[in-house]
Write a protein that holds these residues in place. Sequence first.
Motif, mmCIF file in Angstrom:
data_model
loop_
_atom_site.group_PDB
_atom_site.id
_atom_site.type_symbol
_atom_site.label_atom_id
_atom_site.label_comp_id
_atom_site.label_asym_id
_atom_site.label_seq_id
_atom_site.Cartn_x
_atom_site.Cartn_y
_atom_site.Cartn_z
ATOM 1 N N HIS A 26 0.764 -1.097 0.157
ATOM 2 C CA HIS A 26 0.179 0.152 0.196
ATOM 3 C C HIS A 26 0.971 1.352 -0.024
ATOM 4 O O HIS A 26 0.489 2.053 -0.590
ATOM 5 C CB HIS A 26 -0.951 -0.135 1.147
ATOM 6 C CG HIS A 26 -1.916 1.023 1.339
ATOM 7 N ND1 HIS A 26 -2.847 1.484 0.371
ATOM 8 C CD2 HIS A 26 -1.697 2.317 2.115
ATOM 9 C CE1 HIS A 26 -3.352 2.643 0.778
ATOM 10 N NE2 HIS A 26 -2.764 3.323 1.723
ATOM 11 N N LYS A 27 1.807 1.293 0.773
ATOM 12 C CA LYS A 27 2.818 2.454 0.840
ATOM 13 C C LYS A 27 3.537 2.625 -0.484
ATOM 14 O O LYS A 27 3.572 3.737 -1.143
ATOM 15 C CB LYS A 27 3.837 2.264 1.984
ATOM 16 C CG LYS A 27 4.859 3.301 2.001
ATOM 17 C CD LYS A 27 4.177 4.884 2.032
ATOM 18 C CE LYS A 27 3.863 5.469 3.275
ATOM 19 N NZ LYS A 27 3.384 6.735 3.041
ATOM 20 N N ILE A 85 2.994 6.280 -2.602
ATOM 21 C CA ILE A 85 4.157 6.823 -1.924
ATOM 22 C C ILE A 85 4.070 8.133 -2.822
ATOM 23 O O ILE A 85 3.769 8.280 -4.097
ATOM 24 C CB ILE A 85 5.391 6.080 -2.321
ATOM 25 C CG1 ILE A 85 6.505 6.731 -1.374
ATOM 26 C CG2 ILE A 85 5.845 6.022 -3.792
ATOM 27 C CD1 ILE A 85 7.692 5.576 -1.237
ATOM 28 N N TYR A 87 12.993 7.718 2.203
ATOM 29 C CA TYR A 87 13.100 6.309 2.356
ATOM 30 C C TYR A 87 14.841 5.780 1.761
ATOM 31 O O TYR A 87 15.625 4.957 2.105
ATOM 32 C CB TYR A 87 12.197 5.385 1.886
ATOM 33 C CG TYR A 87 11.012 5.486 2.449
ATOM 34 C CD1 TYR A 87 10.989 5.000 3.924
ATOM 35 C CD2 TYR A 87 9.916 5.693 2.024
ATOM 36 C CE1 TYR A 87 9.881 5.305 4.850
ATOM 37 C CE2 TYR A 87 8.699 5.555 2.863
ATOM 38 C CZ TYR A 87 8.775 5.302 4.345
ATOM 39 O OH TYR A 87 7.522 5.381 5.018
ATOM 40 N N GLU A 101 8.318 11.195 0.108
ATOM 41 C CA GLU A 101 8.833 9.764 1.245
ATOM 42 C C GLU A 101 9.654 9.031 0.417
ATOM 43 O O GLU A 101 10.430 8.517 1.120
ATOM 44 C CB GLU A 101 7.313 9.358 1.195
ATOM 45 C CG GLU A 101 6.110 9.800 1.778
ATOM 46 C CD GLU A 101 5.077 9.264 1.635
ATOM 47 O OE1 GLU A 101 4.245 9.265 2.840
ATOM 48 O OE2 GLU A 101 4.482 8.908 0.876
#
Length: 85
Positions: free
Chosen positions: A10-11, A15, A23, A19
């Motif tokens: 989901h991320k 995204i 990361y 983000e």
Amino acid sequence: MRIFESIINHKINTITAEELVKYANQFNISVTRAQAKKIAEYLRGKNINIFDDGQRTRLIREIAKAAGPQTAREVNKLFTELAKK
């Protein structure tokens, strides 16, 4: 384990460029904001499972077209790290 995979996928599928840069920095992967924007735009709305080797491979090929092969390798490293956690 399925819940963890769902959260990660989901991320990935929602995204933002910011983000993605955050990361990438956490994992010492070099991705520019412009590249992150292209990648995030490609990912948005897709239902990609990075735990599926075939889907991840197709995704990395598409990222290579959009942001270059070196960036695709770096993003693949990031996805691999996320899949390990």
